[in-house]
Enzyme design. Structure first.
Site, short mmCIF file in Angstrom:
data_model
loop_
_atom_site.label_atom_id
_atom_site.label_comp_id
_atom_site.label_asym_id
_atom_site.label_seq_id
_atom_site.Cartn_x
_atom_site.Cartn_y
_atom_site.Cartn_z
N GLU A 163 -39.07 14.22 26.63
CA GLU A 163 -37.78 14.81 27.01
C GLU A 163 -37.48 14.76 28.51
O GLU A 163 -37.12 15.78 29.11
CB GLU A 163 -37.71 16.26 26.52
CG GLU A 163 -37.93 16.38 25.02
CD GLU A 163 -37.83 17.81 24.51
OE1 GLU A 163 -37.71 18.74 25.32
OE2 GLU A 163 -37.86 17.99 23.27
N GLU A 268 -40.33 13.37 14.91
CA GLU A 268 -40.24 14.82 14.64
C GLU A 268 -39.12 15.08 13.63
O GLU A 268 -38.24 15.91 13.83
CB GLU A 268 -39.96 15.59 15.95
CG GLU A 268 -41.00 15.35 17.02
CD GLU A 268 -40.82 16.21 18.27
OE1 GLU A 268 -40.06 17.19 18.24
OE2 GLU A 268 -41.47 15.89 19.29
C1 XIL Z 1 -41.84 23.16 18.88
C2 XIL Z 1 -42.84 23.79 17.90
O1 XIL Z 1 -42.55 23.32 16.61
C3 XIL Z 1 -42.74 25.30 17.96
O2 XIL Z 1 -43.78 25.89 17.17
C4 XIL Z 1 -42.86 25.77 19.41
O3 XIL Z 1 -42.64 27.17 19.45
C5 XIL Z 1 -41.84 25.09 20.29
O4 XIL Z 1 -42.00 23.68 20.18
N1 XIL Z 1 -39.43 18.98 20.54
C6 XIL Z 1 -40.79 18.78 20.70
C7 XIL Z 1 -41.75 19.68 20.01
O5 XIL Z 1 -41.19 17.77 21.31
O6 XIL Z 1 -42.95 19.85 20.73
C8 XIL Z 1 -41.13 21.02 19.71
O7 XIL Z 1 -42.07 21.78 18.92
C9 XIL Z 1 -39.80 20.85 18.99
C10 XIL Z 1 -38.83 20.09 19.85
#
Ligand code: XIL
Length: 380
Positions: A163, A268
């Protein structure tokens, strides 16, 4: 397991068997002798993965763990390898959960992903208060060397940077940019390569269906390539909705990334079914709309998902996977962000305490309609 190298195309093997899952007493149990799991079905196309939380890693949620080891051939740690957990204080590393994570992947012969080395969120507090750029850079070098070397040859692919771009394609003014300068992405990719020359190195971000943001990322990839800096893949996070992004927008991500000769990963994937009437931008995790907490209009399905929405979700997953199958020569991994609905981060983001249904397994660990669509897509 077949690992896709470069841009080789593998023939789609058609398997006519229909998957049957026996679910006695609410327990998930795959019927291994007669059926294919999801990842078996897709094994010649791309890796199929799931992000796993600490309960799964530490063996406290054995039902989810069974699903993961039966249905997926790749894992990503949902939180356990983030900086704030791995190195909360300068040079004090906690490898307990991370070691268990890697052990689980090795034991089950899985493609193991590391997530994420450099990210402005879930970073240790000391990195936010470190004042001197030299000291900051030394910490980054130490973090990457220590973590990547520890799992050399075991973690197959790293989200090196997560990001780093704004929606308009400019570089996010993160603490990494501020302390290490505009070239920090390239610098940390080099550090990761030095620590494990054989690991795949990924740049990961959300909202890559937005042309301006994707353009910024592609420009960065071209610069790294021109300088001979290794980068293997772009990970598009894929926290999507029922109606957006469009299939055409998703296809553009695939085409643009693969044009540069790097692999495309959907890292994701989850699909929210809940209302987002505000102008919500992507998956920036720090956004929190606490004013909507407890508002029933924002949490319409606390007692179960209506059949019509369940069908819509299944169709959405099917349409997306049809596109993935079409472009399987360009895609090397698709990872779901979680295993079952109850534990999805989308129950608490961007509004706390809602009931969401974004994944392939329901709150009783049972496969949903969407699962059946995906397993029947191959071989029909
Ligand atoms: C999220 C997790 O799923 C949660 O448990 C945590 O509280 C916050 O992060 N983008 C990403 C991930 O790259 O690491 C994030 O994961 C979701 C958004």
């Amino acid at each position: 397991m077949i690992k896709k190298i470069g841009r080789f195309t593998f023939t789609v093997i058609t398997v006519a068997t229909v998957s049957i899952l026996s679910c006695a007493n609410g327990l998930y149990k795959s019927n291994t002798d007669t059926t294919d799991s999801l990842s078996d079905k897709y094994k010649d196309l791309f890796h199929l993965g799931a992000a796993i939380n600490e309960d799964i890693i530490m063996g406290r949620d054995s039902q989810s763990k069974n699903i993961v080891t039966s249905e997926f051939n790749s894992i990503t740690p949902e939180n356990s390898l983030k900086w704030m957990y791995l190195q909360p204080f300068p040079n004090k590393f906690n490898f307990g959960a991370a070691d268990k994570y890697v052990e689980l992947g090795k034991k089950n012969n899985m493609h193991i992903v590391g997530h994420a080395l450099v990210w402005h969120n879930q970073l240790a507090d000391f990195m936010k208060t470190t004042v001197s750029p030299d000291e900051f850079t030394n910490h980054v070098e130490n973090h990457i060397n220590t973590v990547v070397s520890r799992y050399k040859g075991e973690i197959h692919a790293w989200d090196v940077v997560n990001e780093a771009f704004n929606e308009d394609g400019s570089l996010r003014p993160s603490v990494f940019k501020k302390q290490m300068g505009d070239n920090y992405i390239e610098d940390v990719f080099k550090l990761a390569e030095t620590a494990d020359p054989d690991a795949d190195l990924i740049y990961n971000d959300y909202n890559l269906y937005k042309p301006a943001k994707l353009a910024g990322v592609l420009k960065m990839v071209k610069r790294l390539q021109a300088n001979g800096t290794k980068i293997n893949a772009i990970g598009a996070q894929a926290h999507w909705r029922l109606n957006s992004p469009s299939l055409d927008e998703i296809e553009q991500i695939i085409l643009h990334i693969s044009e540069l000769g790097v692999e495309v990963m959907f890292t994701e994937l989850d699909i929210t079914v809940l209302p987002n009437p505000w102008e919500l931008v992507g998956a920036e995790v720090t956004q929190n709309f606490s004013k909507f907490e407890g508002d029933p209009k924002m949490d319409p399905y606390p007692k179960g998902l209506p059949k019509s929405v369940e069908k819509q979700l299944a169709k959405r997953y099917e349409d997306i996977f049809k596109l993935f199958v079409k472009h399987q020569d360009k895609i090397s991994r698709v990872t779901f962000w979680g295993v079952m609905d109850k534990h999805s981060w989308l129950n608490d983001w961007p509004i706390n305490g809602r009931t969401n249904y974004p994944l392939l397994f329901d709150r009783n660990y049972q496969p949903k309609k969407a699962y059946n669509k995906l397993i029947n897509l191959i071989g029909n």
